[in-house]
Write a protein that holds these residues in place. Structure first.
Motif, PDB file in Angstrom:
ATOM      1  N   HIS A   1     -21.156  10.188   4.914  1.00 27.15           N
ATOM      2  CA  HIS A   1     -20.724  11.631   4.053  1.00 27.15           C
ATOM      3  C   HIS A   1     -22.009  11.812   3.027  1.00 27.15           C
ATOM      4  O   HIS A   1     -22.525  13.178   3.034  1.00 27.15           O
TER       5      HIS A   1
ATOM      6  N   ASP B   1     -14.190  18.055   2.537  1.00 26.29           N
ATOM      7  CA  ASP B   1     -13.806  16.627   3.325  1.00 26.29           C
ATOM      8  C   ASP B   1     -12.351  16.609   3.444  1.00 26.29           C
ATOM      9  O   ASP B   1     -11.620  16.974   2.524  1.00 26.29           O
TER      10      ASP B   1
ATOM     11  N   SER C   1     -24.010  15.278   4.092  1.00 22.64           N
ATOM     12  CA  SER C   1     -23.381  16.325   3.519  1.00 22.64           C
ATOM     13  C   SER C   1     -23.611  16.309   1.881  1.00 22.64           C
ATOM     14  O   SER C   1     -24.028  17.391   1.345  1.00 22.64           O
TER      15      SER C   1
ATOM     16  N   LEU D   1     -14.872   8.300   0.429  1.00 21.14           N
ATOM     17  CA  LEU D   1     -16.159   8.737   1.265  1.00 21.14           C
ATOM     18  C   LEU D   1     -17.034   7.858   1.209  1.00 21.14           C
ATOM     19  O   LEU D   1     -16.896   6.554   0.610  1.00 21.14           O
TER      20      LEU D   1
END
Length: 333
Positions: free
Chosen positions: A20, A10, A24, A16
């Motif tokens: 996110h 990232d 992921s 985050l």
């Protein structure tokens, strides 16, 4: 048994968020045992459009690392490393720029869309335009064959493989492997306001570190169906952010489908659906927030994790750079 190598990471532009996690982080947790996984804190890439605020990029390195550890990334099974401290990545980026044209960089759909979204016009930072070559360097330096990306990022992997083929052809042998883009089943989550892109700067994201009150406020503010004015009115689930998030995070898919059917028929209020989502978000983010708070009290551990992972990654990336230079027949002292 040799494990496939996976590279992901990232840009360090802030903590985050839930997008996110859906897109992921959950997959990264699942890959810790099945793959040799490298997780890149991409601070150099973050500078391509944040050079005006290097302090934000610097500060965000530990913030993103904290989020990784808080969700359950195990540094003994996943290598967390810092982009700017891997010099082979910069050297390979410069080398690969000789294997791609400016016109090809400008035609990359991902880059074209991002340039348009940021309103760069022709004032495009050179580092941003060259992002595909830099990503090719990142991927190949680790010899990664698996790269999880959003659907909008797939053209970057395609261009990486173009560069790989040109380098291999020049060397007249297969020195670099091609990579496969793996698209997560859960696509990019919209912002809570219904806009297609969730972003920290847009204020339409839910951080992984959000407090219970912040989570509830975000869910309460979520875009639903503006024409669903009364409980008895039939509602639309298409474009309804609450149902999009339920699809992503509610494990009881049968119950979600029943809620959708009820909502479309009429007789189900937004408040009931939002309450269910609020409960799910609180249960998901509560443990992450607690672990993050605990980890933040030991900054030395977080820093050591980054240092140790970066040292392991430097060995790997330096070896790849030496191999590329040798097989291309470049001058060496």
């Amino acid at each position: 048994m040799i494990k496939p190598i996976i590279l992901t990471g990232d840009r360090t532009t802030g903590p985050l968020d839930i997008g996110h996690y859906a897109g992921s982080l959950a997959n990264r947790l699942a890959c810790q045992d099945s793959h040799e996984q490298f997780l890149l804190l991409a601070d150099t890439q973050a500078l391509t459009d944040n050079a005006h605020d290097p302090e934000k990029v610097r500060r965000s390195v530990t913030e993103v690392a904290l989020d990784y550890l808080a969700v359950g990334i195990d540094p003994t099974r996943t290598t967390i490393c810092l982009h700017s401290h891997l010099p082979a990545l910069a050297e390979l980026s410069m080398l690969y720029l000789n294997f791609v044209t400016v016109s090809r960089l400008e035609r990359n759909p991902t880059i074209k869309d991002e340039i348009r979204a940021r309103g760069f016009g022709r004032d495009i930072p050179a580092g941003f335009l060259c992002y595909p070559a830099a990503q090719a360097a990142d991927i190949t330096a680790f010899n990664a064959t698996v790269v999880p990306v959003g659907e909008d990022q797939a053209p970057l992997i395609e261009q990486t493989n173009e560069i790989v083929r040109r380098v291999n052809a020049t060397a007249n042998q297969q020195i670099l492997p091609e990579a496969v883009a793996v698209i997560p089943k859960t696509g990019r989550l919209p912002g809570i306001d219904g806009k297609a892109k969730m972003s920290k700067s847009g204020g339409n994201a839910i951080p992984l570190s959000a407090s219970p009150d912040e989570i509830s406020a975000a869910v309460k503010a979520m875009f639903t169906d503006p024409n669903h004015l009364r409980i008895e009115d039939p509602g639309r689930i298409e474009g309804n952010v609450v149902f999009t998030y339920l699809d992503a995070f509610d494990r009881d898919k049968t119950a979600v489908e029943a809620l959708k059917e009820h909502y479309q028929q009429g007789g189900l209020g937004d408040g009931v659906v939002k309450k269910r989502l609020d409960d799910i978000m609180q249960a998901l983010l509560g443990p992450i927030r607690t672990r993050r708070t605990q980890l933040s009290k030991d900054p030395g551990y977080v820093l050591d994790t980054i240092k140790q992972g970066t040292e392991r990654a430097r060995e790997r990336t330096d070896a790849t750079k030496r191999e590329v230079v040798e097989h291309l027949g470049l001058f060496r002292l």
